[in-house]
Design a protein around this motif. Structure first.
Motif, mmCIF file in Angstrom:
data_model
loop_
_atom_site.group_PDB
_atom_site.id
_atom_site.type_symbol
_atom_site.label_atom_id
_atom_site.label_comp_id
_atom_site.label_asym_id
_atom_site.label_seq_id
_atom_site.Cartn_x
_atom_site.Cartn_y
_atom_site.Cartn_z
ATOM 1 N N TYR A 105 4.887 2.995 -5.107
ATOM 2 C CA TYR A 105 3.460 3.312 -5.087
ATOM 3 C C TYR A 105 2.617 2.039 -5.245
ATOM 4 C CZ TYR A 105 4.638 8.272 -5.032
ATOM 5 O OH TYR A 105 5.120 9.503 -4.662
ATOM 6 N N GLU A 106 1.970 1.833 -6.384
ATOM 7 C CA GLU A 106 1.101 0.663 -6.562
ATOM 8 C C GLU A 106 1.841 -0.652 -6.329
ATOM 9 O OE1 GLU A 106 1.355 3.211 -8.651
ATOM 10 O OE2 GLU A 106 -0.495 3.616 -9.752
ATOM 11 N N GLY A 107 3.158 -0.654 -6.595
ATOM 12 C CA GLY A 107 3.931 -1.872 -6.430
ATOM 13 C C GLY A 107 3.900 -2.396 -5.003
ATOM 14 N N ILE A 108 3.837 -1.507 -4.022
ATOM 15 C CA ILE A 108 3.767 -1.942 -2.625
ATOM 16 C C ILE A 108 2.457 -2.679 -2.379
ATOM 17 C CG2 ILE A 108 3.733 -1.162 -0.226
ATOM 18 C CD1 ILE A 108 5.439 1.251 -1.164
ATOM 19 N N SER A 109 1.366 -2.146 -2.907
ATOM 20 C CA SER A 109 0.071 -2.802 -2.747
ATOM 21 C C SER A 109 0.021 -4.127 -3.498
ATOM 22 C CB SER A 109 -1.050 -1.879 -3.246
ATOM 23 O OG SER A 109 -1.211 -0.769 -2.381
ATOM 24 N N VAL A 110 0.583 -4.168 -4.705
ATOM 25 C CA VAL A 110 0.602 -5.401 -5.490
ATOM 26 C C VAL A 110 1.405 -6.474 -4.766
ATOM 27 C CG1 VAL A 110 1.496 -6.443 -7.619
ATOM 28 C CG2 VAL A 110 0.161 -4.324 -7.730
ATOM 29 N N ALA A 111 2.573 -6.109 -4.232
ATOM 30 C CA ALA A 111 3.378 -7.071 -3.487
ATOM 31 C C ALA A 111 2.638 -7.566 -2.251
ATOM 32 C CB ALA A 111 4.707 -6.436 -3.081
ATOM 33 N N ALA A 112 1.961 -6.669 -1.556
ATOM 34 C CA ALA A 112 1.206 -7.053 -0.365
ATOM 35 C C ALA A 112 0.084 -8.032 -0.711
ATOM 36 C CB ALA A 112 0.632 -5.813 0.313
ATOM 37 N N GLU A 113 -0.603 -7.787 -1.827
ATOM 38 C CA GLU A 113 -1.702 -8.681 -2.244
ATOM 39 C C GLU A 113 -1.167 -10.053 -2.638
ATOM 40 O OE1 GLU A 113 -5.312 -10.258 -3.009
ATOM 41 O OE2 GLU A 113 -4.912 -8.329 -2.031
ATOM 42 N N LEU A 114 -0.055 -10.067 -3.363
ATOM 43 C CA LEU A 114 0.548 -11.349 -3.748
ATOM 44 C C LEU A 114 0.949 -12.146 -2.506
ATOM 45 C CD1 LEU A 114 2.723 -10.041 -6.698
ATOM 46 C CD2 LEU A 114 0.947 -11.788 -6.921
ATOM 47 N N GLN A 115 1.523 -11.478 -1.532
ATOM 48 C CA GLN A 115 1.920 -12.168 -0.306
ATOM 49 C C GLN A 115 0.703 -12.684 0.466
ATOM 50 O OE1 GLN A 115 4.421 -9.261 1.638
ATOM 51 N NE2 GLN A 115 6.205 -9.759 0.380
ATOM 52 N N GLU A 116 -0.377 -11.905 0.460
ATOM 53 C CA GLU A 116 -1.599 -12.371 1.129
ATOM 54 C C GLU A 116 -2.141 -13.630 0.460
ATOM 55 O OE1 GLU A 116 -4.548 -9.311 1.541
ATOM 56 O OE2 GLU A 116 -3.152 -7.925 2.497
ATOM 57 N N GLN A 117 -1.863 -13.766 -0.850
ATOM 58 C CA GLN A 117 -2.298 -14.959 -1.590
ATOM 59 C C GLN A 117 -1.223 -16.056 -1.561
ATOM 60 O OE1 GLN A 117 -3.748 -14.042 -5.546
ATOM 61 N NE2 GLN A 117 -4.861 -12.235 -4.861
ATOM 62 N N ASN A 118 -0.221 -15.886 -0.703
ATOM 63 C CA ASN A 118 0.854 -16.877 -0.526
ATOM 64 C C ASN A 118 1.645 -17.125 -1.807
ATOM 65 O OD1 ASN A 118 0.343 -17.426 2.276
ATOM 66 N ND2 ASN A 118 -1.456 -18.597 1.631
ATOM 67 N N LYS A 119 1.838 -16.070 -2.599
ATOM 68 C CA LYS A 119 2.631 -16.181 -3.821
ATOM 69 C C LYS A 119 4.021 -15.585 -3.578
ATOM 70 C CE LYS A 119 -1.361 -16.201 -6.890
ATOM 71 N NZ LYS A 119 -2.085 -15.566 -8.008
ATOM 72 N N PRO A 120 5.067 -16.222 -4.097
ATOM 73 C CA PRO A 120 6.435 -15.769 -3.829
ATOM 74 C C PRO A 120 6.756 -14.446 -4.521
ATOM 75 C CG PRO A 120 6.449 -17.557 -5.425
ATOM 76 C CD PRO A 120 5.028 -17.432 -4.950
ATOM 77 N N VAL A 121 7.368 -13.534 -3.765
ATOM 78 C CA VAL A 121 7.658 -12.188 -4.268
ATOM 79 C C VAL A 121 9.148 -11.881 -4.111
ATOM 80 C CG1 VAL A 121 7.282 -9.715 -3.887
ATOM 81 C CG2 VAL A 121 5.350 -11.306 -3.792
ATOM 82 N N HIS A 122 9.762 -11.426 -5.199
ATOM 83 C CA HIS A 122 11.081 -10.788 -5.139
ATOM 84 C C HIS A 122 10.818 -9.290 -5.251
ATOM 85 C CE1 HIS A 122 15.454 -10.204 -5.972
ATOM 86 N NE2 HIS A 122 14.964 -9.095 -6.498
ATOM 87 N N LEU A 123 11.336 -8.522 -4.298
ATOM 88 C CA LEU A 123 11.044 -7.089 -4.242
ATOM 89 C C LEU A 123 12.263 -6.281 -4.655
ATOM 90 C CD1 LEU A 123 8.586 -5.348 -3.343
ATOM 91 C CD2 LEU A 123 9.718 -5.112 -1.122
ATOM 92 N N THR A 124 12.045 -5.316 -5.554
ATOM 93 C CA THR A 124 13.077 -4.361 -5.953
ATOM 94 C C THR A 124 12.650 -2.968 -5.504
ATOM 95 O OG1 THR A 124 13.868 -5.616 -7.879
ATOM 96 C CG2 THR A 124 14.179 -3.237 -7.930
ATOM 97 N N ILE A 125 13.563 -2.242 -4.861
ATOM 98 C CA ILE A 125 13.270 -0.879 -4.419
ATOM 99 C C ILE A 125 14.282 0.071 -5.060
ATOM 100 C CG2 ILE A 125 12.930 0.669 -2.462
ATOM 101 C CD1 ILE A 125 10.969 -1.615 -2.435
ATOM 102 N N HIS A 126 13.790 0.981 -5.889
ATOM 103 C CA HIS A 126 14.643 2.008 -6.473
ATOM 104 C C HIS A 126 14.628 3.292 -5.651
ATOM 105 C CE1 HIS A 126 14.555 0.142 -10.796
ATOM 106 N NE2 HIS A 126 15.297 -0.539 -9.948
ATOM 107 N N ASP A 127 13.463 3.640 -5.107
ATOM 108 C CA ASP A 127 13.327 4.830 -4.267
ATOM 109 C C ASP A 127 12.624 4.431 -2.980
ATOM 110 O OD1 ASP A 127 14.367 7.087 -5.907
ATOM 111 O OD2 ASP A 127 12.773 6.483 -7.274
#
Length: 391
Positions: A105-127
């Protein structure tokens, strides 16, 4: 705590739930416990701060309401007008060298915003979000927003870990994403000395139900067997479930509700059961969900070392664990007579401890945690062994 004399990456872990509640937090805690060298601050959204005080847990406020989440996803997908403001405010409160985001849910939006700001993201998906949204009456109509956002977030992450081999294989095939499967870690099976009451036929269950009718027929079959054996039927409930409340209200003498429990309290209760029930839903609507998700309750059932009744289609991750590892019985039927027959077989078949131990080692061992640690440190994690439960 990072090791002395070693510069550790400052990692910001973000979840849309409290660190002390639910299966997702239990899974993450099981990994962090065995990665003490990582410098992790856990940022989270919840209705209120966690009851436990922890210097590395930072509450960022309440979760987004559905309107705010859909507005943010709309703005990012450019599918409909919307606003990214609330998520940008959340991101502004975090500071790190790497952002470890649970994509829920919100994590997808948070990851997208971080990537738009060129910040490195490690993504974990449980569901898998498509599997989750398909089951939601509220969000199922908005899956086009995910189609425009989620694949981009996956491909933009530095590394990705997912909860099952089924999800790993799907993401590699569909999105071309290099990812590893990491389930909850269990260091060892506990020694449990529990006496079971032979006067009762006791079933155990953790969490919610995905479908009403299969459990109703399971319960009816259990009542028949209990009557034939002249035993009182008891169902031990752990965790909240509005779906199970309906059954409890109808048969209050059968159900014993315990609410949310710490695992050390829950395990003796589960170990006192004759059988532990787990369901995954049938039908095309739930196909992606049952083939990619893997219930956290399975780890508790394995630790309780009691036979598992997997009421699930045979293409589900749950069935492909319980059957081949011989830790219980898989029932793919919703017919009451078939359920009763297979339930009887399950109750007559003892599961030796070594079967649970083999599954613990294969699915919940330490190698997967080391692989996750390597991924978070941007090291090569491809040499770690991978299991593919296709049986």
């Amino acid at each position: 705590m990072p090791r002395q004399g070693v510069h550790a990456l400052r990692i910001a872990l973000f979840t849309a739930f409290s660190p002390e509640i639910g299966g997702g937090s239990a899974q993450l805690r099981s990994h962090l416990r065995f990665l003490p060298e990582l410098d992790v601050t856990w940022y989270y959204l919840a209705e209120q701060p966690a009851k436990q005080s922890h210097e590395n847990w930072k509450w960022l406020g309440e979760r987004l309401n559905p309107g705010e989440l859909l507005s943010d996803m709309s703005a990012r997908s450019r599918f409909l007008p919307g606003s990214k403001q609330r998520v940008r405010e959340i991101v502004a409160q975090m500071s790190a060298d790497l952002y470890w985001v649970l994509g829920h849910y919100e994590g997808i939006s948070v990851a997208a915003e971080l990537q738009e700001q060129n910040k490195p993201v490690h993504l974990t998906i449980h569901d898998d979000p498509f599997g989750t949204w398909a089951r939601s009456n509220r969000y199922k109509w908005f899956q086009p927003l995910l189609l425009r956002t989620f694949p981009r977030v996956l491909r933009g992450a530095k590394n990705v870990d997912v909860t099952s081999w089924g999800m790993r294989n799907l993401y590699r095939q569909v999105y071309g994403v290099k990812c590893c499967a990491v389930y909850l870690h269990v260091a060892e099976l506990p020694s449990l000395n529990v006496t079971r009451d032979s006067r009762k036929l006791t079933m155990g269950h953790i969490g919610t139900l995905y479908q009403h009718e299969p459990f109703e027929r399971f319960l009816a079959a259990s009542k028949q067997i209990a009557a034939e054996q002249q035993r009182a039927l008891r169902v031990i409930r752990i965790g909240a479930s509005p779906e199970l409340d309906t059954f409890s209200e109808r048969d209050p003498e059968i159900f014993e509700a315990h609410g949310d429990l710490e695992e050390e309290t829950a395990l003796p209760l589960l170990a006192s059961c004759d059988l532990l029930y787990a369901m995954y839903p049938s039908g095309r609507k739930f196909e992606r969900f049952r083939r990619t998700s893997l219930p956290i309750k399975l780890s508790s059932y394995v630790q309780a070392q009691r036979p598992i009744f997997a009421h699930a289609p045979r293409d589900s991750t749950l069935a492909r664990i319980v059957g081949p590892w011989r830790v219980g019985k898989v029932c793919a039927s919703d017919d009451q007579a078939a359920i009763k027959s297979q339930l009887g077989e399950a109750l007559q078949t003892a599961v030796p401890r070594e079967n649970f131990e083999r599954l613990r080692n294969d699915l919940m061992g330490l190698d997967q945690v080391k692989q996750l640690g390597a991924a978070l440190r941007h090291e090569d994690w491809s040499a770690y062994p991978e299991h593919d439960f296709r049986a």
